[in-house]
Scaffold this active site. Structure first.
Site, short mmCIF file in Angstrom:
data_model
loop_
_atom_site.label_atom_id
_atom_site.label_comp_id
_atom_site.label_asym_id
_atom_site.label_seq_id
_atom_site.Cartn_x
_atom_site.Cartn_y
_atom_site.Cartn_z
N CYS A 82 0.80 -1.22 0.00
CA CYS A 82 0.00 0.00 0.00
C CYS A 82 0.83 1.27 0.00
CB CYS A 82 -0.95 -0.01 1.19
SG CYS A 82 -2.08 -1.42 1.20
N SER A 126 3.71 -16.71 1.29
CA SER A 126 3.15 -15.37 1.26
C SER A 126 4.13 -14.38 1.89
CB SER A 126 1.84 -15.32 2.05
OG SER A 126 1.44 -13.98 2.30
N CYS A 213 -13.84 0.75 7.08
CA CYS A 213 -12.84 0.05 6.28
C CYS A 213 -12.78 0.68 4.89
CB CYS A 213 -13.21 -1.43 6.14
SG CYS A 213 -13.56 -2.27 7.70
#
Length: 395
Positions: A82, A126, A213
């Site tokens: 992000c 991951s 959110c």
């Protein structure tokens, strides 16, 4: 800073919900052209391009920037979760500051899919495996809740446990975000919400509800940075300079603490902010406007303290007394933030940059923070990376 770096042009397209946008190639080229037009710079004068996105194939950066021109310059593709957009800006600024180039473009875009964020590969580790393991050890794992909400919701829970704040304190941040976004024609969600509407929206992960959110979003934004010499030579707008910038990543404390705030980047933020304040010779009390990474209301609340906008343990008072909005101590997220403007991951950092440049130029229309001179940007990505940038208005 080795030599001044000016932000001479910014561009951002209206953010949209998934399925309602142009392809990323069109969005990216459009944002780049907006920034070039804003700067009054021909693309032929740009020497390097730093292009960021999270969900896309290799060289998607070229596919987007080629829509602006085929000049043969280096194009660097970036993915830093992000914080991707601000990472592109960091590298573009660094290239100009060091004298490698005189003018560079930072571009970010994202063409997202509906629903919660998730990994695209199941045949390899991951990048967030260590974070997920640490979270599970600290608070367990809820298979029914989005993973990102569990990270940041957990941080909110730990703050509540330490300071005893009310759940609706988080909700007040969403109310503020919608009020700000109502003045921003580029935001996704411009309808205002009451506190009851926020708190009564569908639960996601306690204390977070749906309206606390950020939504998956499509969009693009860009910035043109250059040296003072280049700006003077071409008669460009030199009113905004990057006064200081820092990028941090995780330390052992991220995983070694029982506090979920550490896991979601509190220390990265505090360390980056400290570096920026020290480099610029200012304190957080001197800031006029801030765009910070409010992916969830809980992250905005804890970030107030990590950035030093209010002392530790006082975020609830800061919110309830309106110190985080117009008429208060420092206006936070006048754009509406990620919660309401939207969060196309690769574009977010450059959308924040665009908003703050407009604020410092006095071009933010109904969102204008009167007399803004110092603006701080905070862009965070789990995995992890945090970029904090201080912009200054100069004569």
């Amino acid at each position: 800073m080795q030599r001044p770096v000016h932000v001479v042009g910014v561009g951002m397209i209206p953010f949209t919900k998934p399925g309602q946008s142009d392809p990323y190639t069109v969005m990216g080229a459009r944002a780049a052209r907006l920034a070039l037009d804003d700067a009054g710079v021909d693309y032929a004068l740009v020497e390097q391009a730093y292009v960021g996105y999270v969900y896309g194939d290799s060289t998607a950066g070229q596919a987007a920037i080629y829509g602006v021109g085929l000049t043969g310059i280096p194009v660097f593709n970036l993915n830093n979760n992000c914080s991707t957009g601000s990472s592109a800006l960091f590298l573009a600024r660094q290239a100009v500051e060091s004298g490698v180039v005189e003018c560079a473009i930072a571009l970010g875009f994202e063409q997202m899919q509906p629903g919660a964020l998730k990994g695209h590969y199941e045949d390899r580790p991951s990048p967030l495996a260590k974070f997920a393991e640490a979270m599970t050890e600290k608070q367990g794992y809820d298979r029914e809740a989005p993973r990102a909400a569990q990270f940041f919701g957990g941080a909110g829970r730990d703050y509540m446990a330490q300071y005893g704040i009310r759940r609706d304190t988080f909700g007040r941040i969403s109310v503020k975000a919608r009020q700000h976004a109502a003045r921003n024609p580029l935001a996704v969600f411009r309808q205002t919400l009451t506190l009851d509407e926020v708190m009564n929206s569908a639960p996601v992960f306690d204390p977070l509800t749906r309206f606390q959110c950020c939504p998956p979003t499509c969009g693009a934004a860009a910035a043109i940075v250059c040296s003072a010499e280049f700006a003077k030579k071409h008669g460009l707008d030199m009113r905004v300079v990057i006064a200081a910038q820092a990028m941090t990543t995780d330390t052992p404390a991220t995983f070694g603490s029982a506090d979920m705030r550490k896991l979601v980047g509190y220390d990265m933020t505090a360390n980056a902010a400290k570096q920026v304040y020290e480099a610029a010779g200012i304190g957080p009390e001197e800031l006029d406007v801030v765009e910070l990474h409010d992916c969830f209301t809980a992250n905005e609340l804890i970030t107030y303290e990590a950035l030093g906008l209010t002392p530790e343990g006082t975020a609830e008072r800061f919110i309830v007394e309106g110190e985080n909005t117009y008429g208060g101590r420092v206006v936070t997220n006048p754009s509406g933030g990620l919660l309401s403007k939207g969060h196309p991951l690769g574009a977010t950092g450059l959308a924040q940059c665009s908003e703050l440049v407009w604020q410092l130029r006095g071009q933010a229309d109904q969102r204008q923070v009167e007399g803004a001179r110092l603006a701080l940007q905070h862009n965070l990505g789990l995995g992890g990376a945090c970029v904090v940038t201080l912009y200054q208005a100069v004569q």
